[in-house]
Scaffold this active site. Structure first.
Site, PDB file in Angstrom:
ATOM      1  N   ALA A   1      62.988  88.690  11.963  1.00 43.80           N
ATOM      2  CA  ALA A   1      62.534  89.935  11.341  1.00 43.80           C
ATOM      3  C   ALA A   1      63.536  91.039  11.626  1.00 43.80           C
ATOM      4  O   ALA A   1      64.592  90.807  12.235  1.00 43.80           O
ATOM      5  CB  ALA A   1      61.142  90.313  11.852  1.00 43.80           C
ATOM      6  N   ASN A   2      63.222  92.245  11.186  1.00 41.73           N
ATOM      7  CA  ASN A   2      64.055  93.411  11.460  1.00 41.73           C
ATOM      8  C   ASN A   2      63.160  94.582  11.845  1.00 41.73           C
ATOM      9  O   ASN A   2      61.939  94.462  11.863  1.00 41.73           O
ATOM     10  CB  ASN A   2      64.939  93.745  10.247  1.00 41.73           C
ATOM     11  CG  ASN A   2      64.126  93.954   8.985  1.00 41.73           C
ATOM     12  OD1 ASN A   2      63.349  94.899   8.876  1.00 41.73           O
ATOM     13  ND2 ASN A   2      64.292  93.055   8.013  1.00 41.73           N
TER      14      ASN A   2
END
Length: 423
Positions: free
Chosen positions: A220-221
């Site tokens: 994810a970010n």
């Protein structure tokens, strides 16, 4: 004053309260406005005080509450309040209050202030579904919107009794965001919010995609979705219809937006492909993963407890370049629809400065505009942002720093000349 410089900090905000049970939510709105530095004066209708008393409003706003035009007559308060306001928010607005606003009644402090003010007016209706859907109410809403009033769509859900449907007052977080969008919006000559996106439909992507590695873990970010959300609120205030593709965003849906939740880059690519030919503009504010697992594990990836140095090898593959695919798809269809705006978060490195990399990306992607921000200092989840808007040749067309709401309006300003002609 430039519209991007207007914020709630230091603004004089009138909050009107109609006679509905949802008035309790408005207390949280007032607290939020005060928390952002606004000077808030609450103007309740007499019937609303049956739900929330004057003492509550005075404690939260630090101002005396007046409801009648015959109070503070020597100061002509019903005129002064409206003249001094930078923003007027009415929540909840009952069916009766909408009707009185439409025909220009001025029989109490709130309606008189609404008639006097030249500040942006944001109205949040709340009532039972049958009342909201009645032709009289729909006509009143349509007339108010034609005059430049921002009438929010009510939320859908449980109402006062056992019934449910459209008619709920949006949550305070969404109302506060709408207030931010309205006060930062460009104005017309009369001081009302400029409805320069009326009749337009935008697809805005927001948040960050997640790529499953196994049933437990994912790549994810740090994207919070706040910039995409600010774009949605700003577009709605300026009259647009908004489809909001939300990638793992935990925020209240902007009132009136069609929310479309997605998880992975592949899901977002599929959604964008389905919708982009139906809208006037695609604004790709979401942070899309560049890589995903080559093969998602069906069970949790285990560590080898017998070997502390062992690390499983995880093979990755590239995800689809949604922005570039959208540009190519538009070219293949031979049209100017939709206008396309990309976003680029860069840090700089061996390949050049962050700005150099963004300019190269703008030329490579071919979108009409590329909104670039240098994230070296960290902007994810923050209230403010600093962006440069580049054209498809990588040349800078504008530079904006400030709240994410101010940035949103600046981006929309640059988008306007690129919108396809209305058929």
């Amino acid at each position: 004053m430039s519209s991007v410089l207007r914020t709630l900090a230091g603004a004089r905000v009138l909050v009107g309260v109609g006679g509905g049970i949802a008035a309790y939510k408005t207390a949280h709105l007032v607290r939020g406005l005060v928390g952002e530095g606004a000077d808030v004066r609450v103007v309740p209708t007499a019937s609303s005080l049956e739900f929330v008393g004057a003492a509550t409003w005075e404690a939260l706003s630090h101002h005396e509450v007046l409801t009648s035009v015959f109070e503070d007559v020597d100061e002509v308060a019903h005129v002064r309040f409206g003249q001094e306001a930078d923003l007027l928010v009415i929540a909840p607005a009952t069916a009766d209050l909408l009707a009185r606003l439409r025909i220009g009644r001025a029989d109490d402090m709130l309606t008189a202030s609404a008639l006097v003010t030249r500040a942006p007016l944001v109205v949040a209706p709340a009532m039972h579904t049958e009342m909201w859907e009645h032709p009289s109410t729909r006509e009143n809403v349509a007339v108010l919107r034609e005059r430049g009033v921002t009438v929010l769509e009510p939320a859908v859900g449980r109402l006062t009794g056992p019934d449910s449907g459209p008619g709920r007052l949006p949550e305070p977080e969404a109302l506060l965001a709408a207030a931010r969008a309205a006060i930062a919006a460009p104005r017309d000559a009369a001081g009302a919010v400029r409805r320069d996106l009326l009749g337009r439909e935008l697809l805005i992507t927001a948040g960050g995609t997640r790529e499953d590695l196994d049933p437990v873990r994912f790549l994810a970010n740090h994207s919070s979705g706040k910039q995409g959300w600010a774009l949605a609120h700003a577009a709605l205030v300026r009259g647009a219809r908004v489809r909001l593709a939300a990638a793992n965003v935990d925020l209240e849906t902007p009132p009136g937006a069609q929310r479309l939740d997605v998880g992975s880059a592949a899901e977002l690519a599929e959604l964008v492909a389905e919708h982009r030919g139906q809208v006037d503009a695609l604004v790709m504010a979401a942070a899309v993963a560049d890589f995903t697992a080559a093969d998602r594990a069906d069970s949790k990836i285990k560590k080898d407890d017998g070997d502390e140095d062992s690390v499983p090898a995880i093979a990755l593959r590239r995800t689809q370049d949604i922005l570039r695919h959208s540009v190519l798809d538009r070219a293949e269809r031979g049209g100017a629809r939709p206008a396309i705006v990309g976003f680029a978060a860069e840090t700089g490195g061996e390949g050049g400065s962050a700005l150099d990399l963004a300019r190269a990306k703008a030329r490579r992607k071919g979108a009409d505009l590329l909104v670039f921000n240098d994230i070296t200092g960290g902007v994810f989840g923050a209230a403010d942002n600093s962006v440069r808007v580049l054209d498809r040749e990588g040349e800078e067309v504008s530079h904006t720093s400030g709240s994410k709401t101010a940035v949103a309006h600046a981006v929309l300003d640059e988008l306007l000349p690129h919108l396809p002609e209305v058929p």
